[in-house]
Design an enzyme around this catalytic site. Structure first.
Site, mmCIF file in Angstrom:
data_model
loop_
_atom_site.group_PDB
_atom_site.id
_atom_site.type_symbol
_atom_site.label_atom_id
_atom_site.label_comp_id
_atom_site.label_asym_id
_atom_site.label_seq_id
_atom_site.Cartn_x
_atom_site.Cartn_y
_atom_site.Cartn_z
ATOM 1 N N ASP B 200 0.884 44.578 -5.332
ATOM 2 C CA ASP B 200 1.116 43.999 -6.395
ATOM 3 C C ASP B 200 1.675 43.597 -7.746
ATOM 4 O O ASP B 200 2.493 43.128 -7.801
ATOM 5 C CB ASP B 200 -0.518 43.010 -6.170
ATOM 6 N N LYS B 204 5.350 43.031 -8.969
ATOM 7 C CA LYS B 204 6.459 41.976 -9.917
ATOM 8 C C LYS B 204 7.125 42.838 -10.843
ATOM 9 O O LYS B 204 7.407 42.581 -11.457
ATOM 10 C CB LYS B 204 4.329 42.140 -10.711
ATOM 11 N N GLY B 301 -5.182 33.951 -12.914
ATOM 12 C CA GLY B 301 -5.818 32.545 -12.843
ATOM 13 C C GLY B 301 -5.264 31.132 -13.085
ATOM 14 O O GLY B 301 -4.290 31.419 -13.260
#
Lengths: 427, 427
Positions: B200, B204, B301
């Site tokens: 991950d 990015k 989130g």
């Protein structure tokens, strides 16, 4: 595509930095902007003076830049809230030219009027360099965080003050000596009052708050205190209690409106702003729903300021058009100014008291009556009948209650010096 | 002005967050965007499931969103680098619709191709939410820092790993126990490999590096190591030596090209990234002339991710059009990938050795031959003839030299376990 043509007004540190950057990174800037950016005219007071950059372009009066056909954008880095800088920006906008400026004093005093002028003439007005130097905080608030309801912005916005406070912290030395050293090193001006009395921070805060809260710049409502009164003792006591002292600009909204203030504050050692040292600047903010964010970088100097000025130029070269304060001035609502007395904070209070029975009872009795509650207390040494330092940290209390408590405490016979009150900011 | 109409694909945590934010801050968003932003169609696998948001709009197949006349922008928050997410984005761009996505896997694998498609059809493709959640780092690199030659980008880009490493640091507990606790608390997935093996972060990093260095996304060239091998002992030794361990994504340019890597690293305690704890993300970068900058905030989130998605929508609503990676894909140059072996760093090396005369001489002899110089050394306890931990920190050395030194050291008879090598990053 044709070049974007710049009229550069001012060849001091920042002006030279802009010229040097357009030269050094010219190819990269053209790729990112979609077209070259060239200086086509310069206005500076003293053409003859030796400067770090060579500019083979016409040298003209600043007043003439706005009228030149070979200028698309006026870059104003002269400075000052009135006079030539203001007239130049107004005239450029009136002729439909874009204006990029690093002039925080101008924007703090006339930001709303200049934005109205820019909007009327459909000209860009950009000023990323005016706040926190190289940190792209204005763009972040305008664009990257635009979906958020921002509730609180706290900034270390003046490198001179942060340098002085950091040096006091590290060396234990008093304010005056550190200031003199900062002046020798070029980190503080010969007349440092603009910086150390908090005015520069207040200029920047009022601009940042306008963008963050969508209310026209309201510099007049910022309450401002500088760092002259911070002693080596305060720094040492703060450290012992788990804090560092920083000069902060704070803007926050509540039911009673927008509160803007500049003052030295105790910041908890584990808070993000506590570790921002030396000439660095930082902005901490809280937004809904993004939560807490912090941006840190160099807040002054030729390179960082030029970085911000040229980033504005690149956006203009790309055809980016926006209201200078993100929302058209006519649609902004002036939030009521919340009085300083209405804020709720913790406080640090340092007293010089005669070491005798009953002093502490007198002080705590006053706190009880004004409903301020004490969180911790430090006293060093005991010398019966002699003056000693007594430091109290309070829980959150209303500023007006705290001020009246301090007034009553100052009037006690056993208190021998004017009390030192410093706010605590969790940021 | 007419509303910007959104087709929302995906109603997981992020999709619900976007819907909730457009509802909660709708008026403010409309003021900042210049017009309202409304969801006009939704695609989600399970319409019947109880969800936190009420959307009184047509529910359609994801495949159908791209073709709808009442959709201007497709918001893709389904996830996954292939399949429905990819097809939907391609079809939307082909019909000239804007796409806003939080899908880092998709962009890491197909970013350049999607950008080419967007440019061909003059459609916007925006993905602020794909990197570092609510931190507007992509916009900062594209716009606010556009005048800079960026030389180095270092990020804490995965909240799960940073939560685990912070908890290990604070509790002294081993990786497995802390991971299990993170899974219970919902900070780590049931299958955590994507996060803890660094994939991950690598997704990015490759997107961020493309924007920072103007080279098409090159995920295949990122070297990736995760955090499974970090022991409680490493964390304790690092601390003793003045460091914390973080999972970093690092991208930097040099004469040999662009180097991209993801690995756990020792970060000096006084470096900006050292105090970024828990689920927070941060990006540190160095640019010329802006100098050092750091951005910190929540990286995942519903709220922070929705903040980024909606900020992209606001820019689109304002009419902002730009190449997805700032520079048109056709004008980008693929920088050569600099092999990992060519980097220069300091290293932390932990050895388990039999405590007997001559061991240290053997190790330092290997270092001398490979021209690696030792900066500090820690050994705890003395147990003649028994295995003890020996930790060395080196000065900067070339990775390939260090790797060959470690290979030779591992082959020593007195070294009883595979050596633990961790890079040091000053950021």
């Amino acid at each position: 595509m044709s070049a974007l043509r710049i009229g550069l007004a001012g060849l001091g540190t920042v002006g030279q930095g802009v010229a040097a950057l357009l030269e050094a990174n010219g190819e990269l800037i053209a790729r990112r902007a979609g077209r070259p950016i060239h200086i086509t005219a310069v206005a500076a007071r003293d053409k003859g003076r030796q400067r770090g950059v060579k500019l083979d372009v016409p040298w003209v009066d600043a007043g003439a830049l706005a009228a030149r056909d070979d200028v698309d954008v006026v870059v104003e880095v002269i400075g000052g809230s009135e006079g030539i800088a203001k007239t130049l920006c107004e005239n450029a906008l009136k002729s439909g030219k874009a204006v990029v400026t690093a002039n925080k004093a101008l924007l703090a005093h006339h930001g709303a009027a200049l934005a109205a002028l820019a909007e009327k003439h459909q000209a860009s007005l950009a000023f990323e360099a005016a706040v926190a130097g190289g940190i792209p905080i204005l763009q972040a608030v305008q664009d990257g965080l635009a979906a958020n309801r921002i509730t609180r912005v706290v900034g270390i916005l003046n490198g001179t003050c942060n340098y002085i406070l950091t040096a006091m912290q590290e060396s234990g030395r008093p304010f005056e000596g550190v200031l003199a050293e900062a002046q020798e090193k070029g980190y503080a001006e010969a007349d440092p009052s603009f910086d150390i009395d908090g005015v520069d921070t207040a200029h920047k805060l009022s601009i940042l708050a306008s963008l963050a809260f969508g209310s026209p710049v309201n510099f007049a409502s910022v309450s401002v205190e500088g760092i002259r009164r911070i002693s080596a003792e305060d720094i040492a006591f703060a450290r012992e209690l788990g804090y560092v002292i920083k000069l902060l600009g704070v803007a926050e909204t509540g039911k009673e409106g927008l509160q803007q203030r500049v003052h030295p504050a105790l910041v908890p050692l584990d808070a993000p702003l506590a570790s921002v040292n030396g000439v660095f600047n930082a902005v901490y903010l809280e937004g809904d729903p993004v939560g807490k964010q912090m941006f840190e970088g160099r807040g002054a100097g030729a390179g960082p300021t030029a970085s911000a000025v040229v980033s504005d130029l690149i956006r203009i070269a790309r055809g980016h058009v926006a209201a200078p304060f993100a929302i058209p001035i006519a649609q902004m609502q002036q939030l009521p100014a919340m009085p300083l007395g209405r804020i709720q904070r913790g406080y640090y209070l340092r007293l010089k008291v005669i070491d005798q029975p009953g002093v502490l009872a007198d002080v705590t009795d006053i706190f009880r009556k004004t409903q301020v509650s004490v969180k911790s207390l430090v006293q060093h040494g005991r010398r019966a009948g002699e003056p000693v330092q007594l430091v109290l940290v309070t829980h959150e209390a209303r500023e007006e209650a705290m001020q009246s408590a301090v007034k009553a405490i100052a009037a006690l016979a056993s208190v021998t010096e004017s009390p030192q009150l410093i706010r605590i900011e969790e940021a």
